[in-house]
Design an enzyme around this catalytic site. Structure first.
Site, mmCIF file in Angstrom:
data_model
loop_
_atom_site.group_PDB
_atom_site.id
_atom_site.type_symbol
_atom_site.label_atom_id
_atom_site.label_comp_id
_atom_site.label_asym_id
_atom_site.label_seq_id
_atom_site.Cartn_x
_atom_site.Cartn_y
_atom_site.Cartn_z
ATOM 1 N N HIS A 53 0.852 -1.202 0.000
ATOM 2 C CA HIS A 53 0.000 0.000 0.000
ATOM 3 C C HIS A 53 0.875 1.235 0.000
ATOM 4 O O HIS A 53 2.089 1.156 0.167
ATOM 5 C CB HIS A 53 -0.990 -0.020 1.170
ATOM 6 C CG HIS A 53 -0.380 0.113 2.526
ATOM 7 N ND1 HIS A 53 0.437 -0.852 3.077
ATOM 8 C CD2 HIS A 53 -0.452 1.105 3.463
ATOM 9 C CE1 HIS A 53 0.819 -0.476 4.285
ATOM 10 N NE2 HIS A 53 0.303 0.715 4.536
ATOM 11 N N HIS A 55 1.436 3.988 1.848
ATOM 12 C CA HIS A 55 1.978 4.777 2.957
ATOM 13 C C HIS A 55 3.502 4.879 2.894
ATOM 14 O O HIS A 55 4.193 3.926 2.501
ATOM 15 C CB HIS A 55 1.546 4.183 4.303
ATOM 16 C CG HIS A 55 0.099 4.436 4.609
ATOM 17 N ND1 HIS A 55 -0.626 3.673 5.500
ATOM 18 C CD2 HIS A 55 -0.762 5.380 4.132
ATOM 19 C CE1 HIS A 55 -1.869 4.136 5.559
ATOM 20 N NE2 HIS A 55 -1.978 5.159 4.738
ATOM 21 N N ASP A 57 5.903 4.824 5.031
ATOM 22 C CA ASP A 57 6.782 3.878 5.735
ATOM 23 C C ASP A 57 6.900 2.546 4.987
ATOM 24 O O ASP A 57 7.651 1.663 5.409
ATOM 25 C CB ASP A 57 6.330 3.673 7.192
ATOM 26 C CG ASP A 57 4.935 3.093 7.320
ATOM 27 O OD1 ASP A 57 4.008 3.574 6.635
ATOM 28 O OD2 ASP A 57 4.762 2.141 8.110
ATOM 29 N N HIS A 58 6.190 2.410 3.860
ATOM 30 C CA HIS A 58 6.285 1.213 3.025
ATOM 31 C C HIS A 58 6.861 1.522 1.640
ATOM 32 O O HIS A 58 7.172 0.600 0.882
ATOM 33 C CB HIS A 58 4.905 0.560 2.874
ATOM 34 C CG HIS A 58 4.295 0.186 4.195
ATOM 35 N ND1 HIS A 58 4.129 -1.105 4.601
ATOM 36 C CD2 HIS A 58 3.873 0.959 5.228
ATOM 37 C CE1 HIS A 58 3.614 -1.122 5.822
ATOM 38 N NE2 HIS A 58 3.451 0.129 6.225
ATOM 39 N N HIS A 109 -7.356 -0.826 5.547
ATOM 40 C CA HIS A 109 -6.333 0.114 6.033
ATOM 41 C C HIS A 109 -6.161 1.233 5.004
ATOM 42 O O HIS A 109 -6.199 2.417 5.340
ATOM 43 C CB HIS A 109 -5.035 -0.650 6.265
ATOM 44 C CG HIS A 109 -3.889 0.187 6.721
ATOM 45 N ND1 HIS A 109 -3.850 0.783 7.957
ATOM 46 C CD2 HIS A 109 -2.724 0.534 6.105
ATOM 47 C CE1 HIS A 109 -2.707 1.464 8.083
ATOM 48 N NE2 HIS A 109 -2.017 1.323 6.969
ATOM 49 N N ASP A 131 -0.046 -3.754 6.277
ATOM 50 C CA ASP A 131 -0.683 -3.244 7.496
ATOM 51 C C ASP A 131 -2.133 -3.707 7.608
ATOM 52 O O ASP A 131 -2.987 -2.990 8.144
ATOM 53 C CB ASP A 131 -0.639 -1.710 7.525
ATOM 54 C CG ASP A 131 0.756 -1.170 7.768
ATOM 55 O OD1 ASP A 131 1.672 -1.959 8.013
ATOM 56 O OD2 ASP A 131 0.921 0.068 7.704
HETATM 57 FE FE FE Z 1 2.832 0.929 8.062
HETATM 58 ZN ZN ZN Z 2 0.115 1.752 6.524
#
Ligand code: FE
Ligand code: ZN
Length: 257
Positions: A53, A55, A57-58, A109, A131
């Site tokens: 996904h 975000h 942090d990914h 999410h 997540d």
């Molecule tokens: Fe995350």
């Molecule tokens: Zn996430």
């Protein structure tokens, strides 16, 4: 084949799958962490990057990794990523280095979140679920509804029990605190929490975890059971149908300290 949770930031894992020559990375939020790991493991070529996904942090390491390695990026068809990617969506099959991987749509999410369920001869299956599913918990509902998340978790929970679940965060202990508050009489949960406490005291990851374990301990995979249902109803008396019970559990977790 080696499966490695590479720690990043405070509690992310970038999952690496590799043999002696070829490397796949999932959700590289931090490109420098992957490049530093690769420098310690010379001779490996980063061939594929799979993203669950959008975000940061990914996805924060995508640009640096693509520039440094030329790796091919697969990611959700419905989401925008910082680099061009090959769009994937539910039902699609990917092949990499002897692994056959099915893409599963798991909205909740985020709206376009996907998971990758991978099989290879002679190995326990591997699930990269980003997540969506955490050990003892599930992702927050940023872009989806409780009904969507419940359906997404149902899809994942139906996979074979020996599937190694590779979650993108080390949230296990705090999730288990909540799980124990919801279902204090679950002996499997108590034993699992003790095991995870020991692992974390030794700074070891609690992941991957077998899906069969998650089915025995994770309140978000167990919300239809009478004990969970009545615990949720004590917290949110109006929760009667399965979706509102699940939503009540998710809201209770949001407020839980
Ligand atoms: Fe995350
Ligand atoms: Zn996430």
């Amino acid at each position: 084949m080696n499966l490695i949770p590479l720690p990043a930031f405070s509690d992310n894992y970038i999952w690496l799958l590799h043999d002696e020559l070829r490397l796949l990375a999932v959700d590289p939020g931090d490109g420098a962490a992957v490049l530093a790991w690769m420098a310690q493991h010379p001779g490996l070529k980063l061939e594929h990057i799979w993203v669950t996904h959008h975000h940061a942090d990914h996805t924060g390491g995508l640009l640096a990794l693509v520039q440094a390695t030329g790796a091919q990026v697969h990611g959700p068809a419905l989401e925008k990523l910082p680099v061009q990617h090959l769009p994937v969506s539910g039902g699609q099959i990917l092949h990499w280095n002897g692994w056959t991987c099915e893409v599963i749509d798991v909205p909740g999410h985020t709206a376009g979140h996907v998971a990758y369920w991978c099989q290879a001869a002679g190995q326990a299956p591997v699930l990269f679920c980003g997540d969506t599913l955490f050990s003892g918990g599930c992702g927050r509902l940023f872009e989806g509804t409780p009904a969507q998340m419940l359906q997404s978790l149902d899809r994942l929970a139906a996979l074979p029990g020996d599937t190694r679940v590779c979650c993108a965060h080390e949230y296990t202990l705090s999730n288990l605190n909540f799980a124990l508050a919801v279902e204090p009489g679950n002996a499997d949960l108590q034993a699992y929490a003790q095991r995870c406490e020991r692992l974390r005291a030794e700074l070891q990851p609690t992941l991957p975890v077998d899906l069969s374990t998650e089915r025995a301990i994770n309140p978000f995979l167990r919300s239809r059971l009478p004990a969970l249902r009545s615990a949720a109803q004590q917290h949110t008396p109006g929760a009667t149908d399965e979706v509102s019970v699940f939503a009540a559990l998710r809201q209770w977790k949001n407020d839980f300290r």
